[in-house]
Structure formats: structure tokens, C-alpha cells
Design a protein around this motif. Structure first.
Motif, PDB file in Angstrom:
ATOM      1  N   UNK A   1     -15.662  14.835 -28.934  1.00  0.00           N
ATOM      2  CA  UNK A   1     -14.528  15.756 -29.031  1.00  0.00           C
ATOM      3  C   UNK A   1     -14.921  17.152 -28.528  1.00  0.00           C
ATOM      4  N   UNK A   2     -16.129  17.582 -28.904  1.00  0.00           N
ATOM      5  CA  UNK A   2     -16.573  18.896 -28.431  1.00  0.00           C
ATOM      6  C   UNK A   2     -16.729  18.894 -26.922  1.00  0.00           C
ATOM      7  N   UNK A   3     -17.239  17.776 -26.400  1.00  0.00           N
ATOM      8  CA  UNK A   3     -17.411  17.669 -24.949  1.00  0.00           C
ATOM      9  C   UNK A   3     -16.081  17.795 -24.227  1.00  0.00           C
ATOM     10  N   UNK A   4     -15.034  17.213 -24.806  1.00  0.00           N
ATOM     11  CA  UNK A   4     -13.730  17.265 -24.148  1.00  0.00           C
ATOM     12  C   UNK A   4     -13.320  18.713 -23.919  1.00  0.00           C
ATOM     13  N   UNK A   5     -13.433  19.525 -24.987  1.00  0.00           N
ATOM     14  CA  UNK A   5     -13.037  20.918 -24.865  1.00  0.00           C
ATOM     15  C   UNK A   5     -13.959  21.658 -23.899  1.00  0.00           C
ATOM     16  N   UNK A   6     -15.237  21.382 -24.043  1.00  0.00           N
ATOM     17  CA  UNK A   6     -16.243  22.102 -23.269  1.00  0.00           C
ATOM     18  C   UNK A   6     -16.114  21.812 -21.780  1.00  0.00           C
ATOM     19  N   UNK A   7     -16.052  20.533 -21.428  1.00  0.00           N
ATOM     20  CA  UNK A   7     -16.025  20.187 -20.006  1.00  0.00           C
ATOM     21  C   UNK A   7     -14.726  20.656 -19.367  1.00  0.00           C
ATOM     22  N   UNK A   8     -13.658  20.622 -20.148  1.00  0.00           N
ATOM     23  CA  UNK A   8     -12.390  21.087 -19.595  1.00  0.00           C
ATOM     24  C   UNK A   8     -12.457  22.594 -19.338  1.00  0.00           C
ATOM     25  N   UNK A   9     -13.058  23.311 -20.269  1.00  0.00           N
ATOM     26  CA  UNK A   9     -13.155  24.752 -20.131  1.00  0.00           C
ATOM     27  C   UNK A   9     -14.077  25.133 -18.970  1.00  0.00           C
ATOM     28  N   UNK A  10     -15.138  24.371 -18.800  1.00  0.00           N
ATOM     29  CA  UNK A  10     -16.113  24.687 -17.756  1.00  0.00           C
ATOM     30  C   UNK A  10     -15.747  24.038 -16.422  1.00  0.00           C
ATOM     31  N   UNK A  11     -14.657  23.282 -16.400  1.00  0.00           N
ATOM     32  CA  UNK A  11     -14.240  22.560 -15.194  1.00  0.00           C
ATOM     33  C   UNK A  11     -15.342  21.637 -14.680  1.00  0.00           C
ATOM     34  N   UNK A  12     -15.937  20.920 -15.548  1.00  0.00           N
ATOM     35  CA  UNK A  12     -16.970  19.979 -15.133  1.00  0.00           C
ATOM     36  C   UNK A  12     -16.700  18.625 -15.765  1.00  0.00           C
ATOM     37  N   UNK A  13     -15.419  18.326 -15.986  1.00  0.00           N
ATOM     38  CA  UNK A  13     -15.100  17.062 -16.648  1.00  0.00           C
ATOM     39  C   UNK A  13     -15.499  15.885 -15.763  1.00  0.00           C
ATOM     40  N   UNK A  14     -16.341  15.035 -16.315  1.00  0.00           N
ATOM     41  CA  UNK A  14     -16.751  13.822 -15.607  1.00  0.00           C
ATOM     42  C   UNK A  14     -16.890  12.736 -16.652  1.00  0.00           C
ATOM     43  N   UNK A  15     -16.722  11.523 -16.219  1.00  0.00           N
ATOM     44  CA  UNK A  15     -16.774  10.439 -17.188  1.00  0.00           C
ATOM     45  C   UNK A  15     -18.211  10.137 -17.612  1.00  0.00           C
ATOM     46  N   UNK A  16     -19.163  10.525 -16.754  1.00  0.00           N
ATOM     47  CA  UNK A  16     -20.560  10.184 -17.045  1.00  0.00           C
ATOM     48  C   UNK A  16     -21.045  10.753 -18.370  1.00  0.00           C
ATOM     49  N   UNK A  17     -20.546  11.915 -18.732  1.00  0.00           N
ATOM     50  CA  UNK A  17     -20.943  12.505 -20.020  1.00  0.00           C
ATOM     51  C   UNK A  17     -20.808  11.463 -21.132  1.00  0.00           C
ATOM     52  N   UNK A  18     -19.625  10.873 -21.145  1.00  0.00           N
ATOM     53  CA  UNK A  18     -19.278  10.013 -22.283  1.00  0.00           C
ATOM     54  C   UNK A  18     -20.031   8.695 -22.219  1.00  0.00           C
ATOM     55  N   UNK A  19     -20.195   8.188 -20.992  1.00  0.00           N
ATOM     56  CA  UNK A  19     -20.919   6.925 -20.825  1.00  0.00           C
ATOM     57  C   UNK A  19     -22.346   7.096 -21.345  1.00  0.00           C
ATOM     58  N   UNK A  20     -22.971   8.177 -20.922  1.00  0.00           N
ATOM     59  CA  UNK A  20     -24.349   8.418 -21.352  1.00  0.00           C
ATOM     60  C   UNK A  20     -24.439   8.608 -22.862  1.00  0.00           C
ATOM     61  N   UNK A  21     -23.439   9.283 -23.387  1.00  0.00           N
ATOM     62  CA  UNK A  21     -23.427   9.515 -24.832  1.00  0.00           C
ATOM     63  C   UNK A  21     -23.399   8.187 -25.587  1.00  0.00           C
ATOM     64  N   UNK A  22     -22.518   7.300 -25.137  1.00  0.00           N
ATOM     65  CA  UNK A  22     -22.397   6.005 -25.823  1.00  0.00           C
ATOM     66  C   UNK A  22     -23.669   5.177 -25.650  1.00  0.00           C
ATOM     67  N   UNK A  23     -24.239   5.217 -24.445  1.00  0.00           N
ATOM     68  CA  UNK A  23     -25.467   4.444 -24.213  1.00  0.00           C
ATOM     69  C   UNK A  23     -26.585   4.958 -25.116  1.00  0.00           C
ATOM     70  N   UNK A  24     -26.675   6.272 -25.185  1.00  0.00           N
ATOM     71  CA  UNK A  24     -27.707   6.851 -26.023  1.00  0.00           C
ATOM     72  C   UNK A  24     -27.538   6.419 -27.479  1.00  0.00           C
ATOM     73  N   UNK A  25     -26.285   6.431 -27.939  1.00  0.00           N
ATOM     74  CA  UNK A  25     -26.048   6.028 -29.321  1.00  0.00           C
ATOM     75  C   UNK A  25     -26.417   4.566 -29.532  1.00  0.00           C
ATOM     76  N   UNK A  26     -26.098   3.723 -28.531  1.00  0.00           N
ATOM     77  CA  UNK A  26     -26.463   2.311 -28.644  1.00  0.00           C
ATOM     78  C   UNK A  26     -27.978   2.185 -28.772  1.00  0.00           C
ATOM     79  N   UNK A  27     -28.704   2.993 -27.975  1.00  0.00           N
ATOM     80  CA  UNK A  27     -30.157   3.009 -28.096  1.00  0.00           C
ATOM     81  C   UNK A  27     -30.585   3.438 -29.487  1.00  0.00           C
TER      82      UNK A  27
END
Lengths: 551, 551
Positions: free
Chosen positions: B121-147
Motif C-alpha cells: 500500500x505504501x508503495x502504491x502511494x510512493x511510486x505514484x508520487x515519484x512517477x516510477x510506478x512499475x509492476x516489478x516492485x510488487x512482483x519482487x515484494x511477493x517473491x521475497x515474502x515467499x522466500x
């Protein structure tokens, strides 16, 4: 409202309400427009204050143990509960809290941001009420700590001068001192549980009755408590946060700090020091007596030299709190009763003094004594009020400062004679610095702005009037107050006697002797017996004896 | 590693095809028990696949929502899994005995899911504000959590290592994801190099463990310790010591314990703030849980050897972390040091986990599996701290990412001046979270510290407990300094009007900002609610704590 209260007496959660009402007020304040916050806060403070009066009325004066007990589970796995109770020692401190907060709200106004200002005051009230009403050691600690946050913001946000430094110093001093207290609390509970083998508990009554922690462990745990309380009182030489905090704080902050929060320290000594660790406290008494007396003399001497009126009152607090410490460590009925009484009286007098100083500052924008003068001419009513309050702080017989100080000196003289002899000089110095300050501020020719200073407004007079009534009432007729304090002090002393080392079993009831610590004490024992007889009659004879002393 | 993943993917599809009804799976494994892990891992893969196929999914906040929903459903699945495991006897070993599912692992998985939820949720606000929204953020986040889930569930050092690497590598990449910041890449590089070194050390520890005990599973390691007859005692003793030392160093790096902390301030300062939120919460929580599991379940026999080392790490982290924080002027760096102090507390908690085994009756007797090495309530304090820490730290960095100005490079104390006026709501939230982290009562931060102190006192580490509290006071200075900047100082001159106009011009999606606000508000609400009622979720904590106790 009050009718329904009387009807539902049996199951009515009085004490939790005392604490909850200010919190609820703070939450309501969140959604209140800035214009009306004062009224919402005042309503909350008055409601809680009215309940505290109701408690006073319903309080059974003959009972020395906890009354109005309430308990709810908080963290059962660790034996924690929200458990509240009130006895003669805490009763008047709760009522004092209930009186001082509404008065503060009426008598002062924030320079900006009224909403958050009032919220912080309401949170302070919660913390103070909670600390005095907690029957659980850890719960007390929670409230003891939480008051730091709103006070920090009050000093830092609405203070004067070097407010950020003062707020930081206040917060860190107090937090650092109480950090080890948490370790002490936990250690005590754990050691007590290992002893008894029962469920772990933080209930102060259960702990006091059952724990067998003694020797070095008890001394160390007591010291961890004592450090926290010493800083809060504040006892010389850890008082240095107080002049900064008091001077830079807004009026409301000073009133609450002096009136209520300093009492948390002395109350802690009584309730959690003496009650839980009688032996450790007895062994270390000479140290604390010395520090207390040093505080009396030092505070008074430094107050004499102050150029800032508010700083002067702040240092007078250091001196007065020294008397309370002396009374506690006198270990006899007179000393303890005097201390409890003096806690209440100091709250009333010093609270009123800070309000007055705040009004002068509000009108003249200076607190420098040299820039004030002749205010008597422009503000006669204020001068009259100031005279009364100042004399009560000096300890003039017939006003409220006297009975407490007298009992403390009486108790101290029989068990800690030489310390008391030195402490008496503090009484003389108090007269010196307060009368001198009064003379410089109110007498003499009025020049410039001093001549045009506005007198006390009607609302301001209404705000301070209750304090003036109390000052006179408790000076002339302290009996109803002492009647309620005494049974609890007796219960405390009985408990201390039972829990003390073998030698103490033989001692007379209602008095603690301190065998073997020094020859002085042995000599004082005889005096004890005499005072004990005196004590039996002092309930009725107190006001007379004050008259006698006066003449 | 790859075969394992491929295999599991095939199995996932099978499991999904069969509607995840565990009884019908014929492979011999209870795939249903892998559900929380599978949801995270498959969620990541599906997210990447579908957003690549349908680019429309990459717009707006779809990836963030999918991530949050994935984390939430993984969280929800925990309850079903727990119900099943509970029916089966409380602990299940699957994947050839290398993956343990019990209340402990499920609890930590839940905490990880919460960390992902907040970070997304924080990433959503942050990436939108910084204009760097990419899907990779979330993919990596989920992979890391799976690890992370693999890491905490592993009963086998190889699987544990795989988990650790999956967890870490994704975060190395995440740290570098801010395209316009040099420091982001630098942080990632530092983290990667040092992390790689730590992984190598860790791997060497695994190799030596295998050499010493002939086993890679925690159960096997423990058994070898009980009956060392089959091995040459000399080799075993020294080699196992070195192995434990290396493993501990690897873990200490991940949790940024002194003296393995040097990366933390640089990486925290450079990395995108929401990534730091996850780094400080999720990564640490997983590493701590795995550390407790490995050393209690695997090396429980050598508790006398590793425990003093843990105490040393804890002391160093507490002292150095709190003292070094004093000299900082960048808020993110300050919080890095604060997380080092938190690591000190958690190390103290792990240290307390097994003390009874040394001092108690079990000193040199069995220590075989089945008898409990740890005390139930100590595990409970440990888990409580993990969860509470996650809530507070996710929230704190969540607020920081909402406050991020410029290219997320303006986090000095001067930049925070006057925020209370400009953004009162965010400033209020941050103040609550900072006070909570410093351990103010009626916040969850107090209870977490209290329980750790309590565990330490029960295990007679009074000095350590006292030291921890003093470190907490020193650390309070850093939180106060941030609060002072926000509340008690006016806006800095450096924040020019053009700057503020630039802020306004930025086209920020309001829904994205709302998501960020939701996350931090939730964490503040949890901080306070859990702080007033710390017994919420007691039964879950109890069950989780029991799981590590009955090893």
C-alpha cells in the motif's frame, strides 16, 4: 445525572470513569471546532472532578484499606489487570486533581492551537488520575510514564524562552530515571512469584503481603524505584530539570506540574516504596533524609536569589517537596500524615501561585522582579489574593500550609531530630524569599506599565476562588481531611511493622522505630511515646495547637 | 533449486485444479499445508505474467491492489491451515521433512504477510508520487515474502538457505529500483556485496554443520548432539562451534546486529522508503524467527556455547545502536540505528528463550527432543515483539514514504521542520509511531519492551534488562529529535515557496495516496488498540508460542 449515579451505586464503575472521562473528552476534542474546545475540555474536567467529589462523599472515613475497588483483565498471561482502588493516602490527591484541572482550564488560555492544547491537558488529567488510582504496580508505572508525553508537548509547544530544551530535559530526565524502575517492577514480580509459586501478579496489595524479597535484591529494586520517584519529586540533586521546565512551561503546565505531577513522586515513595520495601527504605533513610533536608535549604536559598518570579516559585517547590520527603522518612504517624496533607496543600498553594504569576506575565509580559513594582496600586484584588496565597505557602498558622508542615516537623523531630532542626531553617527562609518577593512586586511606587496593569477579571476571580476557600478551610479545620488520611496511614504503618525485621515485632503499634541505625534514634524513642499520646488527641486539638504555636 | 521450484509449480497447478482439497492429493504430501507459501509465490508469478500480457493491468493501482489482496488471502489461508494442522496434532513436516508447518511458522508467516500488505500500500502511494510506478516492485515484494516463508518454515538447512537467498536477492533488487537516485543504486550495491558475503559465510556454516553432525535437518543436528558417540568428539566440538559462529554471523547480518550492522544506515538512507519498510520489518522478522528456530531446535544442546555470544551481540547492538543514533541528522539513518536497537532487544529476547535450560534442572540431562528447552512465555514475548515491531516500523516508514519530497532524498531533520503545520495528520501519525517505538505506555511498543524485560528478568539477566532499558532511553532521544523538528520548530528557510509549488504540481493519483494513508492509519490504529488491550490475539500467540516450546 447524579440521581442515576446514586441509584446505581453498587455496580457503578466510579474509578474507571474518573480516568475514562478525560480520555473521552480528548477524543471528542479531535472532532470539535477550535472555538469550542475549551468548553468541551472544561466539561470533561468538571465531570471527572465532580465524580471525584462524589467519591469523597461516599468514601468511608473509618476504613484504612482500599475502597471502590474495580478490576478488569489486561494481560492475564502476565498477571496484569486494570485494577483500581482508593484509600486515604490517594483520596485527596485524586480530589486535588479533580479540582486543579477545571481551575487551570478556566484560569489560563493557550496562546495558539487551542485544540491540541486542550487535548494534551485532558490526557494529562487521565494520566494523573490513573496514577493515583492504580492498585497495580505496573498500571501505576504506565500512567506515571504516559504523563510525560502531553507535558512534553505542553512545555515544548506553548512554553516560553528555551522551551524545546526545557521539554527535552524534562522528558529525558524523567524517562531515564524510570527506565530502571520497569526492570525493578518486573524483577520484583518475578522474584515474588518464584517465592510463592503462585501466579505472577503486579497487584500492589498482594505483592506487599506475600513477597519475601529482601537483602541486596530488595535494596536494589527499591533504589530503582527511588530513582524514578526522586527525579519526579524532585529531590536534590536530581531537581535540575524542574526550574527549566517550570519557568518555560505555559501557566497551565506549571500549575499541573507543581500541583499534581510532582506528587506522583512522593506518592510513589509512600505507596510503592514504604509499602513494598519497608526494610530497604529504613536502611537507606539517612541518605534520603539528608537529600530531603538539603533540598529544603538549597531550594530556599536559591529561591531567595532569583530574579525571575516564576523561577522563584519553582525553587520554592523544591524546598516544599523536601519537607514532604522528610515527613515520609520520619517513619511515624505524624510524619506520614503530615506528608500526605502537605502534598495536597502544596498543590493548592503552589498551583495558585503559578496561576497568579501567569496572570502577571500575561499582563506585563515580563516575570523579572526588577521590572515589576507597585502592582498593589493598579491591582489591589490581585495583591490581596497574592498575599493570602503567599502566606499559605510560607506556612502561616491558620492557613493550609501550616498543619502539614507542623505535623512533618513534629514527626521528624521525634525520629530524625537533627535533620529536622536544619529543616526548620527552611521555614524561615520561605518567609524571607516570599515576603521579599511580594514586597518587591507589589509594594513601592508604580511606574509605567505597572501603574496601568489590569486587575483580576471576574472570571479569573471565580477560577481561583475555590483555591482561596480551600486555603483558609484547610488551615482552620484540617480535621475532616486528617480523619480520612489517618486510618490508611495506620494500616500502612501496621503493615510495615509486620513486614519489618524481627526487632520490629516488639515495637509499639502506630510508630516505627529505627533501632540500631544510630544512637540518635534511640534517644528519640522517648519523644515518640510522648507524641503518640499527643497524636491520639490531635484530631480535635490540632487547630488549637496551631493557635498555640502562633502565639 | 530450479528443479524444486518447477516441481512445486507443477504440483501447485495440480492442487489448484483439484480445488485444493487436500484429501484428494495423492502425492503423499499434504499440499494444502503449503497454501500460504503457494499463494505468495504463485501470486507473484501470475502477477508478472498477466501484467505482461495485458498492459492495461499495469495502469493505475491494479498491481498494488493485487499484491495486497494476495498478501491478505495468504494471511487468511493461515487460519484454515492452522485448523488442519491443529487437527493433525499441531505440527506437520512436509516436503521430505524439510518444511515444517506449525503455529510458530504460521504466526511468523502472518507477520510477513502483514509486512507485505503494508509495504504494497505504501508503495502504491510512493511510486505514484515519484512517477516510477512499475509492476516489478510488487512482483519482487511477493517473491521475497515467499522466500521469507521458506526461511521460517525450513527444517533443513538447504531449504533454509534457499529461503534466505530468495528473500534477500529480491530485496537487493528492490533497493535499487528508484531510477533517478544514485544513492538507491549505491545502497543496493552495498547491500548486495555485503549480503553476498554474509550468505557465503552462512553457507560455509551449513557445510561445517554437515561435517560435524552428518545431517542437514534440524532434527538430525539435534540428535547428533544428544548422542555424539558415533562421531569423533574432538572434531565435533570445535567444528560445531565454528559452524554455529558462522551461522550466527549470517543471521546477525540480516538482522543488522552490531558488529554486522555497517550496511544498515547506508542502505536505509539510499533505498526507496517503502522498500525500507519491508526491509526493516519483513526481512528482519523472517531472519529472527529462523534464527530462533535454528538455534533452539537445531543447536539446543549447545546453548551454553551460543548464548553468551548472543548476549554479546545484544549488548553491542543496544549500546552502539543507541549511541551512534545521537550523531545523525538524517531521519532514515536515525531509524536505521533505531532498528539496530530493536535488533538488540530481539536478540535479548532470543537470548532469554533458552536460559532455563542452563540454569534449570535440565542442565546436563536429556535435552532430547520432546522435553521443552524453551519456556512458553518467553517465546510468547519474542513473537509479540516481532509482530509489534512489524506494525510500528511498517507504519513509520509508511509515513516517511508519504512525506518523501523531491526524489525521496529529503529526509534530514531540517526537511522535517514545520511538517506539523503543513501536514498535521501525517505528523500526528508519525509522532504516535515514534513515541510507540520509544516504548511509551498505552502503545504496543511499551508491551513489547516490557515482555522482553520480563523474560530477561525471569531468566535472571537483570543487568542485560537494565542495559536494554537504558539503551531505550538513549534511543528515545532520536525519536524526540524528530518530533521536535516536526512540532516545535518552525518551517526551515530552505523549504522555498517554489518547492512547495512543485509539490503541488505533481500529479498524484488520489487513490494511490489514499492507499498509503490507509496503511499508515491501520498501523497507528493497531499500535494504539493493541497498546490499550495487549491481550488481543492472546490465543493465537499462545498457540504459536507453544509450537516452539514442544519441539
Amino acid at each position: 445525572m447524579s440521581f442515576s449515579l446514586f441509584a446505581a451505586q453498587a455496580s457503578f464503575p466510579l474509578l474507571p470513569l474518573l480516568i475514562a472521562i478525560p480520555v473521552l473528552a480528548a477524543i471528542v476534542l479531535l472532532a470539535t471546532p477550535a472555538k469550542y474546545t475549551k468548553y468541551v475540555a472544561l466539561f470533561g474536567a468538571l465531570a471527572s472532578g465532580a465524580l471525584s467529589f462524589y467519591m469523597l462523599v461516599q468514601f468511608d472515613p473509618a476504613m484504612g484499606t482500599m475502597q471502590f475497588e474495580e478490576s478488569y483483565e489486561l494481560l492475564p498471561a502476565l498477571g496484569l489487570s486494570w485494577s483500581f482502588g482508593v484509600d486515604g493516602i490517594s483520596l485527596f490527591l485524586v480530589v486535588l486533581t479533580g479540582i486543579l484541572f477545571p481551575i487551570t482550564l478556566v484560569a489560563t488560555k493557550p496562546s495558539h492551537d487551542p485544540k491540541s492544547y486542550h487535548m494534551f491537558i485532558m490526557l494529562l488529567m487521565t494520566g494523573a488520575m490513573g496514577a493515583f488510582l492504580s492498585k497495580d504496580l505496573l498500571l501505576f508505572f504506565l500512567f506515571f510514564e504516559i504523563v510525560l508525553v502531553p507535558m512534553y508537548f505542553l512545555i515544548g509547544g506553548w512554553g516560553h524562552g528555551d522551551r524545546v530544551y526545557a521539554a527535552m530535559k524534562f522528558f529525558l530526565y524523567t524517562m531515564a530515571a524510570s527506565a530502571l524502575m520497569l526492570v525493578g517492577i518486573v524483577s520484583l514480580a518475578v522474584l515474588a512469584q518464584e517465592d510463592t509459586g503462585e501466579k505472577i501478579t503486579f497487584d500492589v496489595v498482594e505483592l506487599a503481603e506475600n513477597h519475601n524479597v529482601s537483602g541486596t535484591a530488595a535494596t536494589l529494586i527499591f533504589l530503582s524505584f527511588a530513582l524514578a520517584f526522586m527525579v519526579k519529586v524532585p529531590v536534590f540533586p536530581v531537581h535540575t530539570w524542574l526550574p527549566n521546565a517550570h519557568t518555560e512551561a505555559p501557566t497551565a503546565g506549571s500549575v499541573i506540574l507543581a500541583g499534581v505531577m510532582l506528587k506522583l513522586g512522593t506518592y510513589g515513595f509512600l505507596r510503592f516504596g514504604l509499602y513494598l520495601f519497608p526494610n530497604a527504605m529504613r536502611d537507606l533513610a539517612p541518605i534520603f533524609l539528608t537529600l530531603g533536608v538539603a533540598g529544603i535549604v538549597y531550594g530556599a536559598a536559591v529561591a531567595t536569589m532569583q530574579r525571575d518570579l516564576k523561577r522563584l516559585v519553582a525553587y520554592s517547590s523544591v524546598a516544599h517537596m523536601g519537607f514532604i520527603v522528610l515527613g515520609i522518612f520520619a517513619f511515624n504517624s505524624q510524619g506520614l500524615q503530615g506528608s500526605v496533607l502537605q502534598m495536597v496543600n502544596h498543590g493548592i498553594s503552589t498551583g495558585a501561585l503559578f496561576i497568579l504569576v501567569g496572570w502577571i506575565y500575561e499582563r506585563r509580559h515580563t516575570r523579572q522582579i526588577s521590572q515589576l513594582g507597585g502592582l498593589q496600586k493598579s491591582a489591589p484584588v490581585m495583591a490581596a489574593i497574592f498575599t493570602l496565597v503567599m502566606l499559605s505557602s510560607v506556612g502561616l498558622p491558620g492557613l493550609n500550609g501550616f498543619p502539614g508542615e507542623f505535623l512533618i516537623l513534629l514527626g521528624g523531630f521525634s525520629s530524625a531530630r537533627w535533620w529536622t532542626v536544619i529543616a526548620v531553617t527552611g521555614v524561615i527562609l520561605a518567609a524571607l524569599y516570599l515576603l521579599w518577593a511580594y514586597q518587591r512586586v507589589f509594594h513601592g511606587p508604580a511606574e509605567g506599565e505597572n501603574a496601568e496593569m489590569e486587575d483580576v477579571k471576574p472570571t479569573e476571580f471565580l477560577a481561583i476562588a475555590p483555591l482561596l476557600v480551600l486555603i483558609v478551610f484547610m488551615g482552620v479545620y484540617p480535621k475532616p481531611v486528617l480523619d480520612r488520611i489517618e486510618p490508611s496511614v495506620d494500616v500502612l504503618i501496621d503493615h510495615v511493622e509486620n513486614k519489618s525485621d524481627g526487632d520490629f515485632k516488639e515495637s509499639e503499634p502506630k510508630q516505627l522505630e529505627r533501632v540500631g541505625t544510630s544512637g540518635l534514634i534511640d534517644a528519640a524513642e522517648k519523644a515518640h511515646k510522648k507524641h503518640k499520646e499527643e497524636k491520639e488527641s490531635h484530631g480535635s486539638g490540632d487547630s488549637e495547637s496551631s493557635e498555640g504555636e502562633h502565639s | 533449486m530450479s528443479t524444486l521450484l518447477v516441481q512445486s509449480e507443477a504440483e501447485i497447478l495440480e492442487a489448484l485444479a483439484q480445488g485444493a482439497v487436500p484429501e484428494e492429493v495423492s502425492s503423499g504430501y499434504d499440499w494444502f499445508l503449503l497454501m500460504p507459501f503457494l499463494i505468495l509465490a504463485v501470486g507473484a508469478i501470475l502477477l508478472l505474467t498477466f501484467t505482461s500480457l495485458f498492459r492495461v493491468l499495469q495502469t493505475r493501482n491494479v498491481p498494488a491492489v493485487i499484491t495486497a489482496v494476495t498478501a491478505a488471502s495468504s494471511f487468511a489461508s493461515l487460519f484454515f491451515v492452522w485448523r488442519r494442522v491443529d487437527n493433525l496434532g499441531g505440527a506437520e513436516l512436509i516436503l521430505s521433512g524439510s518444511f515444517q508447518v506449525d503455529a510458530f511458522t504460521l504466526f511468523v508467516t502472518g507477520v510477513l504477510c502483514a509486512a507485505v500488505f503494508f509495504a504494497a500500500l505504501s508503495l502504491a502511494a510512493y511510486t505514484s508520487e515519484q512517477h516510477i510506478a512499475m509492476v516489478e516492485w510488487y512482483v519482487l515484494l511477493l517473491i521475497s515474502a515467499a522466500g521469507g516463508v521458506l526461511l521460517v518454515s525450513a527444517q533443513d538447512l538447504i531449504l533454509l538457505f534457499i529461503g534466505l537467498e530468495v528473500l534477500s536477492i529480491a530485496v537487493y533488487v528492490l533497493a535499487a529500483m528508484h531510477p533517478r537516485r544514485e544513492t538507491s543504486r549505491e545502497a543496493s550495491f552495498k547491500y548486495f556485496i555485503l549480503g553476498g558475503l554474509a550468505s557465503a559465510i552462512f553457507l560455509y556454516g551449513i557445510a561445517l554443520t554437515y561435517g560435524a553432525t552428518g545431517s542437514l535437518s534440524l532434527a538430525g543436528i539435534a540428535e547428533a548432539g544428544v548422542n555424539p558417540a558415533g562421531l569423533s568428539p574432538q572434531v565435533n566440538a570445535s567444528m560445531i562451534l565454528v559452524a554455529m559462529g558462522l551461522l550466527l554471523a549470517g543471521f546477525a547480518f540480516k538482522v543488522s546486529a552490531v558488529p554486522f550492522h555497517f550496511w544498515a544506515p547506508d542502505v536505509y538512507e539510499g533505498s526507496p522508503t517503502p522498500v525500507v519498510a519491508y526491509m526493516a520489518s519483513g526481512v528482519k522478522v523472517a531472519a529472527f524467527a529462523a534464527m530462533a528456530r535454528v538455534f533452539i531446535a537445531g543447536f539446543g544442546n549447545y546453548v551454553a556455547d551460543w548464548q553468551p555470544v548472543l548476549a554479546g551481540l545484544a549488548i553491542a547492538s543496544l549500546i552502539i545502536g543507541s549511541l551512534l543514533a545521537l550523531g545523525q541528522s538524517n531521519v532514515k539513518r536515525m531509524l536505521a540505528y533505531s532498528s539496530i536497537v530493536h535488533a538488540g532487544f530481539l536478540l535479548l529476547s532470543v537470548h532469554s528463550l533458552a536460559f532455563k535450560a542452563v540454569n534449570g534442572s535440565k542442565t546436563d540431562t536429556s535435552l532430547d527432543r520432546g522435553s521443552s528447552l524453551t519456556d512458553f512465555s518467553d517465546v510468547r514475548s519474542f513473537l509479540f515483539y516481532l509482530a509489534a515491531y512489524t506494525v510500528m516500523v511498517s507504519g513509520t516508514f509508511g509515513v516517511l514514504s508519504l512525506l518523501a519530497k523531491g526524489d525521496d532524498g529529503m529526509h534530514s531533520l531540517a526537511d522535517y521542520q514545520g511538517i506539523a503545520k503543513q501536514k498535521p495528520f501525517l505528523a500526528g501519525l508519525l509522532a504516535v509511531l515514534l513515541f510507540a517505538q520509544s516504548g511509551v505506555p498505552f502503545t504496543v511498543g511499551f508491551w513489547s519492551k516490557f515482555q522482553v524485560i520480563w523474560s530477561a528478568a525471569r531468566n535472571e539477566s537483570y543487568l542485560l534488562a537494565g542495559l536494554a532499558m537504558l539503551a531505550a532511553v538513549v534511543a528515545a532521544v532520536l525519536y524526540l529529535r524528530v518530533v521536535v523538528s516536526m512540532y516545535l520548530k518552525g518551517p526551515a528557510e530552505t523549504v522555498s515557496i517554489t518547492e512547495r509549488h512543485a509539490e503541488k504540481k505533481r500529479n498524484v493519483s488520489s487513490s494511490a495516496r489514499a492507499m498509503g494513508l490507509t496503511a499508515v492509519t491501520l498501523s497507528v490504529a493497531a499500535t494504539i488498540v493493541w497498546g490499550v488491550a495487549p491481550n488481543l490475539g492472546d490465543s493465537i500467540l499462545d498457540a504459536a508460542a507453544q509450537a516452539l516450546t514442544i519441539l
